[in-house]
Design an enzyme around this catalytic site. Sequence first.
Site, PDB file in Angstrom:
ATOM      1  N   SER A 214       3.788  -1.688   8.373  1.00 29.20           N
ATOM      2  CA  SER A 214       2.900  -1.439   9.510  1.00 29.20           C
ATOM      3  C   SER A 214       2.497  -2.719  10.225  1.00 29.20           C
ATOM      4  CB  SER A 214       1.631  -0.712   9.052  1.00 29.20           C
ATOM      5  OG  SER A 214       1.960   0.545   8.513  1.00 29.20           O
TER       6      SER A 214
ATOM      7  N   GLU B 130      -6.851  -7.108  -0.991  1.00 29.62           N
ATOM      8  CA  GLU B 130      -7.088  -7.989   0.154  1.00 29.62           C
ATOM      9  C   GLU B 130      -7.880  -9.232  -0.221  1.00 29.62           C
ATOM     10  OE1 GLU B 130      -7.783  -4.749  -0.049  1.00 29.62           O
ATOM     11  OE2 GLU B 130      -6.271  -3.830   1.225  1.00 29.62           O
TER      12      GLU B 130
ATOM     13  N   PHE C 244      -9.452  -3.766   6.745  1.00 31.71           N
ATOM     14  CA  PHE C 244      -9.339  -4.300   5.375  1.00 31.71           C
ATOM     15  C   PHE C 244      -9.205  -5.823   5.368  1.00 31.71           C
ATOM     16  CE2 PHE C 244      -7.054  -0.064   5.242  1.00 31.71           C
ATOM     17  CZ  PHE C 244      -8.175   0.642   4.851  1.00 31.71           C
TER      18      PHE C 244
ATOM     19  N   HIS D  38      -3.834  -2.812  13.861  1.00 34.05           N
ATOM     20  CA  HIS D  38      -4.627  -1.582  13.778  1.00 34.05           C
ATOM     21  C   HIS D  38      -6.114  -1.829  14.011  1.00 34.05           C
ATOM     22  CE1 HIS D  38      -0.789  -0.476  12.123  1.00 34.05           C
ATOM     23  NE2 HIS D  38      -1.129   0.800  12.049  1.00 34.05           N
TER      24      HIS D  38
ATOM     25  N   ARG E  60      -2.416  -1.012  17.033  1.00 36.99           N
ATOM     26  CA  ARG E  60      -1.334  -0.165  16.560  1.00 36.99           C
ATOM     27  C   ARG E  60      -0.473   0.263  17.747  1.00 36.99           C
ATOM     28  NH1 ARG E  60      -0.999   5.723  15.716  1.00 36.99           N
ATOM     29  NH2 ARG E  60       0.611   6.119  14.161  1.00 36.99           N
TER      30      ARG E  60
HETATM   31  C1  LIG Z   1      -8.520  -1.129   0.945  1.00 40.20           C
HETATM   32  C2  LIG Z   1      -7.304  -0.478   1.490  1.00 40.20           C
HETATM   33  N1  LIG Z   1      -6.209  -1.213   1.738  1.00 40.20           N
HETATM   34  C3  LIG Z   1      -5.111  -0.635   2.256  1.00 40.20           C
HETATM   35  C4  LIG Z   1      -5.098   0.697   2.543  1.00 40.20           C
HETATM   36  C5  LIG Z   1      -3.872   1.345   3.179  1.00 40.20           C
HETATM   37  N2  LIG Z   1      -3.222   2.254   2.234  1.00 40.20           N
HETATM   38  C6  LIG Z   1      -3.374   3.596   2.307  1.00 40.20           C
HETATM   39  S1  LIG Z   1      -2.536   4.424   1.119  1.00 40.20           S
HETATM   40  C7  LIG Z   1      -1.918   2.983   0.473  1.00 40.20           C
HETATM   41  C8  LIG Z   1      -1.011   3.019  -0.710  1.00 40.20           C
HETATM   42  C9  LIG Z   1      -1.635   3.738  -1.848  1.00 40.20           C
HETATM   43  O1  LIG Z   1      -0.791   3.771  -2.960  1.00 40.20           O
HETATM   44  P1  LIG Z   1      -1.251   4.529  -4.253  1.00 40.20           P
HETATM   45  O2  LIG Z   1      -2.630   4.101  -4.626  1.00 40.20           O
HETATM   46  O3  LIG Z   1      -0.218   4.362  -5.286  1.00 40.20           O
HETATM   47  O4  LIG Z   1      -1.388   6.035  -3.775  1.00 40.20           O
HETATM   48  P2  LIG Z   1      -0.266   7.169  -3.668  1.00 40.20           P
HETATM   49  O5  LIG Z   1      -0.186   7.526  -2.243  1.00 40.20           O
HETATM   50  O6  LIG Z   1       1.016   6.647  -4.225  1.00 40.20           O
HETATM   51  O7  LIG Z   1      -0.788   8.281  -4.494  1.00 40.20           O
HETATM   52  C10 LIG Z   1      -2.386   1.881   1.217  1.00 40.20           C
HETATM   53  C11 LIG Z   1      -2.034   0.487   0.949  1.00 40.20           C
HETATM   54  C12 LIG Z   1      -6.265   1.429   2.283  1.00 40.20           C
HETATM   55  N3  LIG Z   1      -6.364   2.739   2.559  1.00 40.20           N
HETATM   56  N4  LIG Z   1      -7.351   0.828   1.745  1.00 40.20           N
END
Ligand SMILES: Cc1ncc(C[n+]2csc(CCOP(=O)(O)OP(=O)(O)O)c2C)c(N)n1
Lengths: 329, 283
Positions: free
Chosen positions: A36, A57, A82, A108, A166
């Site tokens: 992204s 982060e 973030f 974003h 974005r």
């Molecule tokens: C603090 C934060 N950083 C980044 C994001 C963006 N983000 C959304 S979902 C995701 C990946 C999540 O992976 P996982 O915890 O394994 O969840 P899954 O979808 O695999 O169940 C990220 C990085 C976020 N929502 N919050």
Amino acid sequence: MSSRILSTRAEYGQTLVRLGERSRDIVVLDADLSGSTCTNAFAKRFPERFFNMGISEQDMICTAAGMSLAGKIPFASSFAIFATGRCWEQIRNAVALPGCNVNIVATHGGVTVGKDGASHQALEDVAIMRAIPTMTVIVPCDAVETRKAIEAAAWYDGPVYIRLTRENLPVIYDEASPFRIGVGSIVRAGDDLTIFAVGLMLHIAREAADLLQREGISARIANVSTLKPIDASLVASCAEETGCAVTAEEHNITGGLGDAVGEVLLKTHPVPMERVAVNDAFGRSGDPKDLLRYFDLTPEAIVQASKRAIERKHALAARAKDRKHATPA
Amino acid sequence: MLTDQQRRSRGPQELAEIARDLRIAMLKMLHKAGSGHTGSSLSCIDIITALYFSEMRHYPFDAEWTGRDRFVLSKGHAAPALYVALQRAGYISEQTLDQLRQLESVLQGHPDSRRCPGVEASTGSLGQGLSVAHGMALALRDHPEQPRVYALLGDGELQEGQIWEAAMSAAHYHSANLCAIVDHNGLQIDGVVAEIMSVEPVDEKFRAFGWHALTIDGHDFAQILQALEAAQNCTDRPTAIVAKTIKGKGVSFCENSVAWHGKAPNAAELSAALAELTGSRGE
Ligand SMILES: Cc1ncc(C[n+]2csc(CCOP(=O)(O)OP(=O)(O)O)c2C)c(N)n1
Ligand SMILES: [Mg+2]
């Protein structure tokens, strides 16, 4: 002027690759959003100089600080919410306080993140980054300006925050347009007021200026993409020459462009000023266009604000005239 | 309305049927919305089903009852899975599901506890939910009804340092009424968790922090129910259930796919998915 519409974050990724080719010191960090933020372009080209820190982060920012202390030029990226909010204190104490040369490039920003909604829409990032001493804050308005800002940040010694959107944005600058940190530019001539705008709102401001022109109002537009240090002499001269101002930003009304311009006006040329911004609210889910309308970030809102500013300017002038003609008792 | 006993007597078979219905409703909802996290939601919908339709004491007609068990969807991007469960449980209407991710909707892109009935905590920023859940657990520890608090975490989410701050404090306070469930699907946005930033060994990490930890198949209802019961029976420390899951579970072309993390099915994909899900029902 061309009417191309380009992704500023794709441009960021490409610029990183070119910078990486020029200097081995360029390193890039991301926090599981490299697709992204488009840092994956750099990851592909220079895997040994790319560090995906996972969803952490705070760790990413302090790692970047350490890399900078060891002589590297780090770029650290995530979504604006973030990259600034989660790790604000790390940015203040590990990056800015020791004067680390860390570039935080966040994508974003603002409500046009769209359907992910409030939790993902940074409307305070500019305010909290601006509040950190020595931090440079840049909000470019198109792909060309983005590239030049990223390049300038790379060679600039000190912490820099760059906010991208974005959404893709129309290109208004060309290769020959100069970019310098801290120097704004007038992108449209006009005499009746100055609209100060940054990022996506610069384009909305241009639409507003067209609408105003149809009503015989000549609006100047100034791009003050470096919000900190802001181009104070440009802000002051615009205020002096046009007599009133409007600010337009995709950010909460507190602490962003409006306050940055207002601070200069208060000190130099206190002219009537109106602000177009999110009115102290959180974002929400929706289509980017609908959200801009919902939060009154539209050409029409800028037109209204412009008329209010001009009205106040005229009222002030009339009062000044009355005072002049009043005979002392 | 079911009694606690009726709810708790639901067997794996019945829960599997509910979960299949929820998958169907969810895919339709995601298609209508045109965006949303399909893979992440399919991954944890079995766990959410077991919680809402067997394990948790909660009464949609008395949603504010202070003795209720709480659920915090720390991986807030799986909101669609929570929304269809809340709808089936009776917190929101069926028509509401048509408004996922729309401007005025209670079903925001990420859960909003101020707007959506039944949502206990606003989430979406990863890493925060376990602390919030633990705060609830601490606040409720002397409640006569002994409510329990469940937090569902992503495995990528475990990379956030705050998760381990919460893990430390929950063990320190012996918060046995707290249960963390890790949706251990092995994927995050940028790829495979083990390649991006390994979190292994997950159960041993929680154990080292002072938790009771067990690993199960997160799509096997018998195992999920058993683990939840083991968590209830552990009275001196919080429990972490590491649920081995498949991201996109239940729709073949979404399974184990990074690409399906955050996109919604188009019309063709929806009908293919529904064919698979209803086919398995023998219709
Ligand atoms: C603090 C934060 N950083 C980044 C994001 C963006 N983000 C959304 S979902 C995701 C990946 C999540 O992976 P996982 O915890 O394994 O969840 P899954 O979808 O695999 O169940 C990220 C990085 C976020 N929502 N919050
Ligand atoms: Mg995962």
